[in-house]
Write a protein that holds these residues in place. Structure first.
Motif, mmCIF file in Angstrom:
data_model
loop_
_atom_site.group_PDB
_atom_site.id
_atom_site.type_symbol
_atom_site.label_atom_id
_atom_site.label_comp_id
_atom_site.label_asym_id
_atom_site.label_seq_id
_atom_site.Cartn_x
_atom_site.Cartn_y
_atom_site.Cartn_z
ATOM 1 N N SER A 99 25.448 5.301 9.205
ATOM 2 C CA SER A 99 26.227 5.711 10.374
ATOM 3 C C SER A 99 26.799 7.110 10.221
ATOM 4 O O SER A 99 27.243 7.709 11.203
ATOM 5 N N VAL A 100 26.806 7.630 9.001
ATOM 6 C CA VAL A 100 27.254 8.999 8.750
ATOM 7 C C VAL A 100 26.178 9.708 7.938
ATOM 8 O O VAL A 100 25.823 9.275 6.836
ATOM 9 N N THR A 101 25.648 10.781 8.499
ATOM 10 C CA THR A 101 24.624 11.573 7.829
ATOM 11 C C THR A 101 25.101 13.015 7.740
ATOM 12 O O THR A 101 25.539 13.588 8.742
ATOM 13 N N PHE A 102 25.012 13.589 6.553
ATOM 14 C CA PHE A 102 25.374 14.995 6.362
ATOM 15 C C PHE A 102 24.121 15.828 6.177
ATOM 16 O O PHE A 102 23.219 15.456 5.416
ATOM 17 N N PHE A 103 24.074 16.959 6.893
ATOM 18 C CA PHE A 103 23.047 17.970 6.675
ATOM 19 C C PHE A 103 23.664 19.049 5.793
ATOM 20 O O PHE A 103 24.685 19.645 6.159
ATOM 21 N N SER A 152 42.999 16.544 17.121
ATOM 22 C CA SER A 152 43.270 15.934 18.420
ATOM 23 C C SER A 152 41.970 15.498 19.087
ATOM 24 O O SER A 152 41.895 14.417 19.686
ATOM 25 N N LEU A 153 40.960 16.345 18.993
ATOM 26 C CA LEU A 153 39.647 15.999 19.532
ATOM 27 C C LEU A 153 39.097 14.765 18.832
ATOM 28 O O LEU A 153 38.677 13.797 19.479
ATOM 29 N N PHE A 154 39.109 14.786 17.495
ATOM 30 C CA PHE A 154 38.532 13.678 16.741
ATOM 31 C C PHE A 154 39.266 12.370 17.000
ATOM 32 O O PHE A 154 38.646 11.317 17.155
ATOM 33 N N ALA A 155 40.594 12.427 17.030
ATOM 34 C CA ALA A 155 41.402 11.205 17.122
ATOM 35 C C ALA A 155 41.431 10.626 18.535
ATOM 36 O O ALA A 155 41.579 9.402 18.699
ATOM 37 N N LEU A 187 27.471 9.128 19.873
ATOM 38 C CA LEU A 187 26.863 9.925 18.815
ATOM 39 C C LEU A 187 27.615 11.242 18.742
ATOM 40 O O LEU A 187 27.731 11.959 19.747
ATOM 41 N N TYR A 188 28.097 11.592 17.559
ATOM 42 C CA TYR A 188 28.931 12.776 17.388
ATOM 43 C C TYR A 188 28.249 13.748 16.424
ATOM 44 O O TYR A 188 28.016 13.416 15.260
ATOM 45 N N LEU A 189 27.915 14.921 16.955
ATOM 46 C CA LEU A 189 27.195 15.957 16.222
ATOM 47 C C LEU A 189 28.167 17.090 15.937
ATOM 48 O O LEU A 189 28.672 17.728 16.870
ATOM 49 N N LEU A 190 28.443 17.337 14.675
ATOM 50 C CA LEU A 190 29.477 18.295 14.302
ATOM 51 C C LEU A 190 28.890 19.373 13.410
ATOM 52 O O LEU A 190 28.301 19.080 12.361
ATOM 53 N N ASP A 191 29.059 20.623 13.820
ATOM 54 C CA ASP A 191 28.556 21.756 13.059
ATOM 55 C C ASP A 191 29.715 22.428 12.326
ATOM 56 O O ASP A 191 30.522 23.127 12.930
ATOM 57 N N GLU A 192 29.810 22.166 11.032
ATOM 58 C CA GLU A 192 30.822 22.720 10.136
ATOM 59 C C GLU A 192 32.249 22.496 10.647
ATOM 60 O O GLU A 192 33.012 23.447 10.864
ATOM 61 N N PRO A 193 32.646 21.242 10.855
ATOM 62 C CA PRO A 193 34.001 20.966 11.336
ATOM 63 C C PRO A 193 35.076 21.396 10.363
ATOM 64 O O PRO A 193 36.232 21.611 10.763
ATOM 65 N N GLU A 194 34.729 21.545 9.083
ATOM 66 C CA GLU A 194 35.730 21.946 8.088
ATOM 67 C C GLU A 194 36.224 23.366 8.298
ATOM 68 O O GLU A 194 37.222 23.781 7.681
ATOM 69 N N ARG A 246 39.487 9.602 7.445
ATOM 70 C CA ARG A 246 40.083 8.337 7.874
ATOM 71 C C ARG A 246 39.706 8.013 9.324
ATOM 72 O O ARG A 246 39.416 6.862 9.670
ATOM 73 N N ILE A 247 39.703 9.045 10.180
ATOM 74 C CA ILE A 247 39.298 8.830 11.569
ATOM 75 C C ILE A 247 37.855 8.347 11.629
ATOM 76 O O ILE A 247 37.521 7.393 12.344
ATOM 77 N N MET A 248 36.981 8.997 10.862
ATOM 78 C CA MET A 248 35.581 8.578 10.814
ATOM 79 C C MET A 248 35.457 7.143 10.331
ATOM 80 O O MET A 248 34.704 6.343 10.888
ATOM 81 N N HIS A 249 36.179 6.830 9.269
ATOM 82 C CA HIS A 249 36.126 5.485 8.707
ATOM 83 C C HIS A 249 36.488 4.428 9.739
ATOM 84 O O HIS A 249 35.798 3.400 9.875
ATOM 85 N N ASP A 250 37.573 4.663 10.483
ATOM 86 C CA ASP A 250 38.025 3.688 11.473
ATOM 87 C C ASP A 250 36.995 3.497 12.586
ATOM 88 O O ASP A 250 36.746 2.376 13.044
ATOM 89 N N LEU A 251 36.380 4.595 13.027
ATOM 90 C CA LEU A 251 35.384 4.501 14.099
ATOM 91 C C LEU A 251 34.112 3.819 13.622
ATOM 92 O O LEU A 251 33.531 2.985 14.335
ATOM 93 N N VAL A 252 33.663 4.167 12.425
ATOM 94 C CA VAL A 252 32.439 3.563 11.887
ATOM 95 C C VAL A 252 32.653 2.077 11.618
ATOM 96 O O VAL A 252 31.770 1.247 11.874
ATOM 97 N N LYS A 253 33.827 1.724 11.113
ATOM 98 C CA LYS A 253 34.124 0.321 10.818
ATOM 99 C C LYS A 253 34.069 -0.535 12.079
ATOM 100 O O LYS A 253 33.634 -1.693 12.052
ATOM 101 N N LYS A 254 34.488 0.055 13.214
ATOM 102 C CA LYS A 254 34.462 -0.677 14.486
ATOM 103 C C LYS A 254 33.092 -0.582 15.162
ATOM 104 O O LYS A 254 32.929 -1.076 16.293
ATOM 105 N N LYS A 255 32.143 0.082 14.478
ATOM 106 C CA LYS A 255 30.773 0.246 15.012
ATOM 107 C C LYS A 255 30.780 0.953 16.351
ATOM 108 O O LYS A 255 30.004 0.634 17.254
ATOM 109 N N GLU A 256 31.672 1.931 16.491
ATOM 110 C CA GLU A 256 31.788 2.663 17.742
ATOM 111 C C GLU A 256 31.263 4.083 17.651
ATOM 112 O O GLU A 256 31.289 4.799 18.647
ATOM 113 N N ALA A 257 30.796 4.499 16.479
ATOM 114 C CA ALA A 257 30.394 5.897 16.360
ATOM 115 C C ALA A 257 29.344 6.083 15.288
ATOM 116 O O ALA A 257 29.316 5.370 14.283
#
Length: 244
Positions: A37-41, A144-147, A155-162, A175-186
């Motif tokens: 559910s999470v892939t890094f390029f 704010s966008l992520f939360a 499907l969320y495509l992020l180009d260098e969010p850091e 943590r935001i990613m974890h919560d969304l992935v755990k709920k199978k929503e993202a």
């Protein structure tokens, strides 16, 4: 997971001597299976990771400058030359999602302000923390966008969010990613240089270096190895690169 694989339709490409097909990793692309559910390029600048991410965004009908499918605005941004030659395999297909380009996020924030002003829709900010993204710091606006905007089976495509996130806020994003992935929503596909983000549990890391795409372990990435060595041997490392 929603997006299962990305395939380059090689038989439709008129010439591999034109950009972006001159990029070695794109030239060698056949079919990339997504197993997490999470892939890094990951890879050096110019290795093709952002190019492929932009191609996926184009195929999903997300704006080239960033946003979701319902965001339509004019701003100079590189149009993908790759999207027309990609085939995406879904199960199930989703249309919700978002494409984040850190370099053009300012224009997306201005787009929201224009909607709020011209269309008298101040409630549009509810999906972005309750106030204009321009009234928040760069890092605050990203979180704010992520939360608030992410979720709803997308499907969320992020180009260098850091680029806008301190190390502490990168951890908050995990943590935001974890919560969304755990709920199978993202599902997330993220192009990044950040060893912190890459550390997300059970994520797939796809390297664009060495002129092809291959899945690698966290500890195999140059980003992790160089950062770790620097932290452990900072004085010696700096002496060698600054005095030579």
């Amino acid at each position: 997971m929603f997006l299962k694989s990305i395939e380059l339709q090689r038989d439709r490409i008129p010439s591999f001597d034109r950009y972006p097909f001159t990029i070695p990793s794109i030239q060698q692309l056949d079919r990339l299976e997504l197993r997490s559910s999470v892939t890094f390029f990951v890879g050096e600048n110019g290795s093709g990771k952002s190019t492929l991410l932009e191609g996926i965004a184009d195929k999903c009908e997300f704006p080239a400058a960033g946003g979701g499918r319902n965001n339509t605005y004019d701003v100079h941004a590189s149009e993908s030359a790759l999207g027309d030659y990609l085939r995406l395999s879904w199960m199930p297909k989703v249309t919700n999602g978002f494409f984040l380009r850190a370099e053009s996020f300012y224009h997306f924030a201005s787009h929201l302000d224009q909607i709020a002003d011209d269309d008298c829709m101040p409630d549009i900010y509810e999906a972005y923390g309750g106030r204009s993204l321009h009234e928040q710091s760069h890092g605050e606006s990203f979180l704010s966008l992520f939360a608030n905007r992410f979720g709803q089976k997308g499907l969320y495509l992020l180009d260098e969010p850091e680029a806008a996130l301190s190390p502490q806020r990168q951890l908050a994003f995990l943590r935001i990613m974890h919560d969304l992935v755990k709920k199978k929503e993202a599902q997330f596909i993220i192009a990044t240089h950040s060893p912190i983000l890459m550390g997300f549990p059970d994520a797939s890391i796809v390297s664009f270096d060495d002129e092809s795409l291959k899945e690698v372990d966290y500890d195999e990435t140059d980003h992790v190895q160089i950062t770790r060595y620097f932290m452990q041997h900072r004085e010696d490392f700096l002496r060698r690169i600054l005095e030579e």
